[in-house]
Design a protein around this motif. Structure first.
Motif, short mmCIF file in Angstrom:
data_model
loop_
_atom_site.label_atom_id
_atom_site.label_comp_id
_atom_site.label_asym_id
_atom_site.label_seq_id
_atom_site.Cartn_x
_atom_site.Cartn_y
_atom_site.Cartn_z
N GLU A 70 -4.62 10.00 2.89
CA GLU A 70 -3.52 9.04 2.74
C GLU A 70 -4.13 7.75 2.21
O GLU A 70 -5.33 7.51 2.34
CB GLU A 70 -2.83 8.83 4.10
N ASN A 71 -3.34 6.93 1.56
CA ASN A 71 -3.79 5.64 1.05
C ASN A 71 -3.96 4.68 2.23
O ASN A 71 -3.00 4.48 2.96
CB ASN A 71 -2.74 5.10 0.08
N PRO A 72 -5.12 4.06 2.48
CA PRO A 72 -6.36 4.13 1.72
C PRO A 72 -7.07 5.49 1.88
O PRO A 72 -7.24 5.97 3.00
CB PRO A 72 -7.21 3.02 2.30
N LEU A 110 0.87 -1.18 0.00
CA LEU A 110 0.00 0.00 0.00
C LEU A 110 0.90 1.22 0.00
O LEU A 110 1.34 1.67 1.06
CB LEU A 110 -0.90 0.00 1.24
N PRO A 111 1.21 1.76 -1.17
CA PRO A 111 2.21 2.83 -1.22
C PRO A 111 1.68 4.11 -0.58
O PRO A 111 0.48 4.36 -0.56
CB PRO A 111 2.42 3.03 -2.72
N ARG A 112 2.61 4.91 -0.05
CA ARG A 112 2.27 6.29 0.31
C ARG A 112 2.03 7.03 -0.99
O ARG A 112 2.71 6.80 -2.00
CB ARG A 112 3.43 6.95 1.07
#
Lengths: 628, 628
Positions: free
Chosen positions: A356-358, A334-336
């Motif tokens: 931010e991801n998610p 889960l990349p930044r």
């Protein structure tokens, strides 16, 4: 064991089909194929064969397959086991290429049946006939309208045509899987059951499906294959073509193996080794029907991610968390997001939402759909993102249509980044929205967990393809030959084993061997203390258990004591062992104890096993396998 | 931490409901509940509150909640975060019992929001108001027609009423789960979202659902709870009542935890400890929506197996193998059938079919349905069978109706043995068959894997109930008090630790402690060789790593050497450690090295951890937890 891929093209495009044991009753096993071929529009010749009848379903019925004038590429055999061998021989005389043999009562029933199966194989070989079965339920080819089998699925003439082809050792189960997947909106080209696999095998069929231009996804159910190399070759071929083999392997537990033996009599083999072979050959393992359907829908799009990184946009924080959990468990990254992406997001989503991801737009999307649309474009533009999960909860009506229109548009703009949607909106309240995503070939899942599983399967397959592109060109590089093993047979003692390791370039500790009675301190003069002292005997495999090992021996005085102790222990606890001396070696500092072994597997041939060594090997079974 | 269960009865049976921040626009968050309560037939008082309007949806609109004359048990608060505290205070003045607070922008957004949340909690406490939320999406109670929330699900007035009640920390996700499960034929009583849980908590709601006579299955989604003891108490209460809590816990990975923090700000805690607590309290963990739906349907029947043994009757060998594999993996037992059962089976099924469990009638059932009917009766009569899986592939039409009629009849005759059916027959081609199994409350699954999962959940819950019946009466037995720990704080050395173990009845090896410089051989005179020699220091926790341990010391001569070596090693590699001497102990033979520890968990309090000890503890993390 492996042989050149055979030509199965006539099996999927026959000029004529004979039904041996044809019945005038369309509900009987011998009556069904005649009826279906006629009613559903098969274009080739249809030839009922049964000496009892003049006609079947209005067609001329032949007394014998050899009496048919036109070409017959397939014969369906609905005959008792006792008549099967003769029927196959007759097919041989007629020049029939493939005999689909429903009949049970062969190897799956025990020794007597196994003998009959050998006879059957001989008759097939002698006549040049390739058998599908025995103990199978036939096959389907939807574009060619070939409904050659018995069971519920053959009653459904309007099965959806699509990108999947399936080969299954179990007809009953395999066809119920086809039905179940078809009901989830996934269409098929072919589905074929192979039963005991006397002739045509599942690996052969997988390879043939790769060559079929209409097949984009290959599904399989196996209990075991006879030729592991053929399975792996089919996997590699499919991988090169970018068509995944989604394979379900059963018969993996003691009771499952027992049941498989009385089912199709295929050798179930070692599940661990099968799994290793799948990973090596780029085969994607599935373990349930929905998983197969979910993956099939993801792969049917033809889109593969460039890497392992997934971003998520959710209108529900809960779904985002579950999705993040599952992606992490499956090894997805889960990349930044880039600073620019986050800055852009903060301008469109509420202050209490997550940029931010998610990305969590929160349920306020129901008041402002635009933020959703913009968030998708922003995240897909981010260079850190390889694929995108949209978690849309159960949105319906206008809002759903607007959101899914945005999703479809974004997918078309970013074709290289697959989008997977999780959504439980009711279809009757979101017809337009469903139409939009389906037109754009975007798969929809009913849970974030299932969507994460499918995304991980895409990433895994893409990773297999990258590895293949990298490794296969190197496969022809030459290597130095290995040194020969010592003459004779049996186990080697530790010193002889280490000499071989040294010869092939694996470092071993500095050590000396001391004959019984010799002075260990003098012998060890060149070694650095502390030392390890071990009994040396080809007959003692587990030295620790008999007290034959002393570690961290720090002084010459202690060395004498230790050598005496291990020799004494061997005399006391392994009196029959041939003791060749004592091994004195320098202690190695930090390092992991490893076990490396080779298994001669009946399905896959030589298999290398690597794992945690020492006293925990047997307790933990932490072994990893690679087919050599 | 735990407190007495609160009275939530008015939350599910309010006399009047105020909507604070009511809107005249029925699509706005403040407009939806007014509309739904009116349109869907809520029988109590409906009181819009908003100083801007005279009427909302034809109802009198109040300027302030205190102006309402009738009793108000629930207020729905659709107000900005900045106005929430004042609104709750007003509710307190009116005597409102429950305030459902949708508003986000509290602890989930950071420090500022957390301060506001503390203020909110104070206002609620001062006014005697219990908050549902903040940061939630409201609640549903179907029999009472309470549609108090926003989001897609509230638009569906004809949601099926049934045996499930759900509490969820995530409204968006939780309600999408409700929709998804409802679409699979499972009805609900209540569903309530709790968001940040300032007031009403999920454990409290679980306990309340146990008391609801119409609720037979409890579903939950949590990211974390503040009060682990309350969760476990609710689990035990549900277990006693025979109503399972099917609980989904998210926020279990690093990225999942991060996402949860910005979602509902509930502490996600240690997943391992949650799982231990679930098992101890009889809570059934679920990990996907379908799993929740599958288990709910199995438990809704009210039938529980008496034990862990499952039999299977399949018309497809493949399905039987998969089912056997999965049951075995899940710890279910596949019993051998009685000789009498097998003899009976052999009379009805074909010779090539399997009369052992799993029973495979083969697809010839399509020619002779009677064998299927008889096989079911025979297997259910077998005393080794606790529940039965029927694997019916995709049978349809007449045959399906006949078979399912037999299944329904058999279930009525053997009420104590749950039947689970796996079946993918198309509904439109098997209406009668589906009606028969549904009338008999027999759950149908679309894959043998899902059916096995559900069967295992039934067996697990039944096992928890047997354990509870056995263990709870013993819980009050008195035990001898534990000896006090030595005065002072810090780590104990090995000898002092062993004295405590001995005092509480755990045997330790015979051993002596030798002061530095004393003669070890004389000190060890009473011990039997071989001996273990260990450095003794409260400052050296990992003795092996500094060379402070010698094992299998066989002679007095070797003992002197060993003691000198470990003392030397400590001086060289841990010069700062206080060395109190050397421990000399008898060697223990076979045995497993174990680690036992206590963790003070913020959610569950003291937790005992037990696992594989020694050098592998840190590498393998093979620990098992129990909440003390």
């Amino acid at each position: 064991m492996s042989r050149a891929p055979s030509d199965l093209s006539r099996l999927f495009d026959p000029r004529g089909i004979a039904i041996i044991g044809a019945s005038t009753n369309p509900t009987r096993i011998g009556g069904q194929p005649v009826r279906y071929l006629l009613d559903y529009g098969f274009k080739g010749g249809i030839y009922p064969v049964n000496p009892k009848y003049q006609t079947v379903a209005g067609l001329r019925c032949y007394a014998d397959v050899t009496a048919i004038a036109g070409p017959v590429d397939i014969a369906v055999l609905a005959v008792p086991a006792a008549e099967a061998v003769a029927a196959v021989a007759a097919c041989g005389r007629k020049g029939v290429a493939f005999a689909i043999l429903y009949t049970a009562g062969f190897a799956e029933t025990g020794a007597e049946g196994a003998r009959l199966q050998v006879e059957l194989a001989r008759a097939a070989e002698a006549g040049g006939v390739r058998i599908v079965g025995p103990n199978c339920q036939g096959m389907l080819n939807l574009p060619k309208r070939m409904f050659l089998g018995f069971g519920s699925i053959f009653q459904i003439s309007d099965l959806r045509i699509g990108p999947v082809s399936m080969a299954t050792q179990s007809g009953g189960f395999g066809f119920s899987v086809v039905l179940s997947i078809e009901a989830q909106g996934v269409g098929f080209q072919s589905a074929i059951s192979t039963g005991n696999e006397v002739g045509v095998t599942t690996p052969e069929l997988f390879a043939a499906f790769v060559d079929d231009p209409e097949t984009r996804v290959i599904a399989g159910y196996i209990e075991g294959v006879a030729d592991g190399a053929a399975l792996m070759a089919a996997g590699r071929k499919a991988l090169r073509a970018g068509k995944p083999i989604l394979l379900w392997k059963s018969g993996n537990t003691v009771r499952g193996k027992e049941a498989a033996l009385s089912h199709t009599a295929n050798m179930t083999g070692s599940y661990d080794i099968y799994r290793a072979a799948f990973a090596q050959a780029g085969i994607i393992e599935v373990k349930d029907i929905d998983e197969l359907a979910d993956y099939a829908r993801a792969f049917a799009t033809g889109r593969l991610p460039a890497g392992n990184r997934i971003a998520t946009i959710s209108i529900s924080g809960g779904a985002a968390i579950l999705h993040a959990d599952r992606c992490t468990e499956l090894g997805l990254e889960l990349p930044r997001l880039d600073a620019a992406t986050k800055e852009g997001l903060r301008k469109v989503i509420p202050s209490f939402a997550s940029a931010e991801n998610p990305v969590d737009t929160t349920a306020t999307v129901f008041n402002d759909v635009r933020m959703f649309t913009e968030a998708i474009e922003l995240v897909l533009s981010d260079p850190n993102v390889d694929q995108l999960a949209i978690l849309a909860a159960s949105m319906m009506g206008e809002i759903a249509a607007t959101c899914m229109s945005a999703v479809a548009t974004a997918q078309r703009r970013f074709e290289g980044k697959p989008i997977l949607v999780t959504w439980t909106g009711r279809r009757e309240r979101a017809e337009e929205a469903y139409r939009l995503v389906e037109e754009a070939q975007i798969p929809v899942y009913t849970s974030p967990v299932r969507a994460a599983n499918a995304a991980a399967a895409l990433a895994r397959f893409a990773g297999y393809r990258r590895r293949q592109a990298e490794v296969e060109p190197r496969a022809t590089e030459s290597r130095a030959p290995l040194p020969p093993l010592p003459a004779g047979s049996g186990a080697l003692d530790e010193a002889a084993s280490k000499r071989i390791l040294t010869a092939i370039g694996i470092p071993t500790p500095r050590e000396v061997t001391v004959a019984p009675g010799a002075d260990p301190v003098a012998a060890a003069a060149g070694l650095a203390y502390p030392l390890a002292v071990k009994i040396l005997s080809p007959d003692i495999a587990h030295k620790t258990e008999i007290g034959g090992v002393r570690l961290n021996v720090g002084t010459p005085e202690a060395l004498r004591v230790a050598v005496g102790e291990v020799q004494g222990a061997a005399r006391a606890r392994a009196p029959a062992a041939r003791v060749t001396g004592t091994l004195i070696a320098e202690m190695i500092g930090d390092g992991a104890e490893a076990i490396i072994g080779v298994i001669d597997d009946p399905v896959f041939g030589p298999v290398v096993a690597v794992g945690l060594g020492g006293i925990f090997t047997e307790v933990l079974h932490d072994l990893s396998y690679r087919v050599a």
